[in-house]
Design a protein around this motif. Structure first.
Motif: not given
Length: 205
Positions: A26-28, A46, A49, A129-130, A133-134, A136, A178, A181
């Motif tokens: 995932g990315t945002v 990562c 983001d 960050a990892r 992003l799980r 995202a 969320s 992020l």
């Protein structure tokens, strides 16, 4: 360098990058196709983001010339003030002199950097960050968002464990991830792994 040659080089670079997928998926803030040359490049994505000064970023933008050699950077990064940065991950072995690439970027009204390994791996930021992003793809419902922001307005900051109690409409961990992020709340990502005692603060908008 002609447009046709640029397009051919970009296709070749993206085709080679698409052979493998790297985690997390995932990315945002990624604008466009998600293609990473290596895990190190994915790790840099990562960090982009969770960088509040980054508005958006693109993978493998159009190449530009440097010292007679065309270069396809890992990223084109757009900051909140409209600036552009071309960025390569620390494992990148460039075919041209870094100074030549930076000079060519200036001609494009941009900057260029080849990151050092320490900038990516010498803090807890990448690990955190990892983890974030799980989640995202999670969208926090309005009710949960309002409950948490109201609590932070009242207390100023709260431990992460206390914040989780505000979530009634979605699962707490994806919900708070969320909101972090997407810039509603902030936590310190550098000094330690995220934990129950991590302080959560509201970001003024």
């Amino acid at each position: 360098m002609g447009i046709a040659k640029q397009a051919a080089m970009l296709r070749a670079a993206r085709n080679s990058a698409s052979i493998r997928s790297y985690h997390p998926a995932g990315t945002v803030k990624c604008d466009g196709v998600r293609l990473f040359r290596s895990q190190a490049a994915r790790d840099v994505g990562c960090l982009l983001d969770v960088n509040p000064s980054v508005a958006s970023w693109r993978c493998m933008p159009m190449p530009f010339g440097a010292g007679g050699i065309a270069h396809v950077p890992d990223f084109q990064v757009f900051d909140e003030e409209g600036g552009i940065l071309y960025l390569d991950a620390p494992d990148r072995i460039v075919s041209a002199d870094v100074a030549d690439i930076a000079s060519e970027a200036v001609h494009l009204n941009a900057r260029y950097r080849l990151l050092e390994r320490a900038e990516v791996y010498d803090s807890f930021r990448l690990r955190n960050a990892r983890d974030l992003l799980r989640y995202a793809g999670t969208v926090t419902p309005l009710g949960d968002r309002l409950r948490l922001l109201a609590a932070l307005d009242e207390h100023g900051s709260l431990p992460l464990a206390e914040c989780l109690k505000a979530f009634q409409e979605t699962r707490p961990v994806p919900g708070i991830a969320s909101l972090i992020l997407h810039g509603y709340v902030e936590v310190d990502l550098d000094d330690a792994p995220l934990g129950p005692e991590t302080a959560v603060r509201r970001i003024s908008r």
